[in-house]
Design a protein around this motif. Sequence first.
Motif, PDB file in Angstrom:
ATOM      1  N   TYR A 404       1.019  -1.100   0.048  1.00 20.55           N
ATOM      2  CA  TYR A 404       0.103   0.260   0.365  1.00 20.55           C
ATOM      3  C   TYR A 404       1.030   1.215   0.170  1.00 20.55           C
ATOM      4  CZ  TYR A 404       1.634  -0.236   4.672  1.00 20.55           C
ATOM      5  OH  TYR A 404       2.217   0.306   6.080  1.00 20.55           O
ATOM      6  N   LYS A 424      -1.858   2.277  -7.881  1.00 23.94           N
ATOM      7  CA  LYS A 424      -2.124   1.637  -9.411  1.00 23.94           C
ATOM      8  C   LYS A 424      -1.391   0.569 -10.212  1.00 23.94           C
ATOM      9  CE  LYS A 424      -6.526   0.231 -12.089  1.00 23.94           C
ATOM     10  NZ  LYS A 424      -7.812   0.671 -12.329  1.00 23.94           N
ATOM     11  N   SER A 429      -2.376  -0.152  -3.737  1.00 22.41           N
ATOM     12  CA  SER A 429      -3.280  -0.272  -2.790  1.00 22.41           C
ATOM     13  C   SER A 429      -3.470   1.260  -1.877  1.00 22.41           C
ATOM     14  CB  SER A 429      -4.455  -0.781  -2.232  1.00 22.41           C
ATOM     15  OG  SER A 429      -3.489  -0.681  -0.349  1.00 22.41           O
TER      16      SER A 429
END
Length: 528
Positions: A404, A424, A429
């Motif tokens: 992330y 992305k 994320s």
Amino acid sequence: MKTSYLLGFLGALLCVQASATPFHFDEASYREQVKTLASDAFEGRGPLSRGEQLTIDYLEKTYRAMGLQPGFGDSYIQAVPMAKISANQQMQLKIGNMMFANGRDFTARTEQVVPKVTLDDSELVFAGYGINAPEYGWNDYEGVDVAGKTVIVLVNDPGFATQEPGIFKGNAMTYYGRWTYKYEEAARQGAKGVFIVHETAPAAYGWNVVQSSNTNSKYTLVDDNHNLSHVGVMGWMQHGVAQQVFKAAGLDFEQLKRQALLPGFKAVPLPLKASLTLDNTIELATSHNVAGLLPGTEHPDEWLVMHAHWDHLGKTLVDGKEAIYHGAVDNASGVAGVLALAQHFKGLKGAAAPKRSILFASFTAEENGLLGAQFFAEHPPVPTKQLVALLNIDGMNVGKATSYVLRYGDGVSQLEHYLAEAAKGQGRSIKPDPRPQNGLMFRSDHFALAKEGVPGLLFLSLGDTDPDYIAHKYHQPADRYEASWDLGGVAQDLSLMSDILDKLANNRDWPKWLEASDFKKRRAQDGR
């Protein structure tokens, strides 16, 4: 670990991204730069110190060697006039018949450029959160005159204390919760002194951070009136000290804290007086911002800024012994990241070279209130309407790669869309700020530019992947370079930043502010 998750990590580390020229992470060079900047020889990179001179010389030499142009006309250096104010640390605070010790019980400093600041039997007033916010229907100063008095206020804002989304922004700190605002508003109200009651949860750091940040020399920009419009005493006090003071005044501090959560709260005078003397040694001197410029091939008058503050806390005495605050993660890691990105973009040739200009910058005195950034914002090398955006690193993830990327702010500017797209592309994320109550949106150099309308992104990982960092290393001598660092997080985050810079440097977009704010109004005045 799932196969897809592992592949995502490997992709990030190999710098697979949408950019036409993928970013290559030179780990050996990065390590050497952090190790140098965070070494004992650089003495914690305190502004106006020997460590500053070593740092700015190092950065200028590096930018020259890369072939970047000077960022400030014909110079890589921007002079930032300021005052270094060193208060005698033997000070004691007297409230009623009680005496409190500096560092242990309270801290106090000033930005007024005068040799002595005194509270002489100053009347005390408890002003709740010390907030005057018409848009929230809130005014802790309504109906009370605090001119010449000393106010005691709570840290953060009522939204955090209540966790109610309809009160301010709930758990997410607003600027009204920042200590800087508390002092600014008290000055507007005419107060002589302010003491913010420290509590670890709403402050987002322990007393050790307050102590280390406020008991050594402090720096300030200087206005034409020697900052006499600023509040005279900028103080903090321990939670237990506040309880003791209010008990001596015949009041229940915890009960008044609860009452201060109500919009109609009325400030409460305390039947006690405070006395304190700040004996100041003042040094008027000049610190420096440093920047190298890569001119754009088609739109050289439109600038992006890639930045990380170079300063840290320098060195001071701790228990009678000299201690160096090395600032390896905060923020030698960020400065080395900017240098790595500068090297990458300088190496792009032909059609791959950025069409817009990119300024690779490191500002001074971030740790003292974003002073270098503020000066830059007020004296930019080009008008702020020509600054497209600022990307700001304030401590990198020196550990392993993550699945992330952290996002600070939600629905603030269109730069968040760029962040999401770049994440992305790496198979990562978006993770919202896990501690919005800490107000990190207002605690780093991008905020100074935001006040001038320039949107920014903050990249910061302090404590997110290393839970021990905030407790034992943040603003402590233990923030040292470690050869054991994995640096997978650095590799993937620099790749992500490279992707964002590449897109912004080669399109015609001017990222917009999304939420109504003074930032948005300022940008609109610039026609953006």
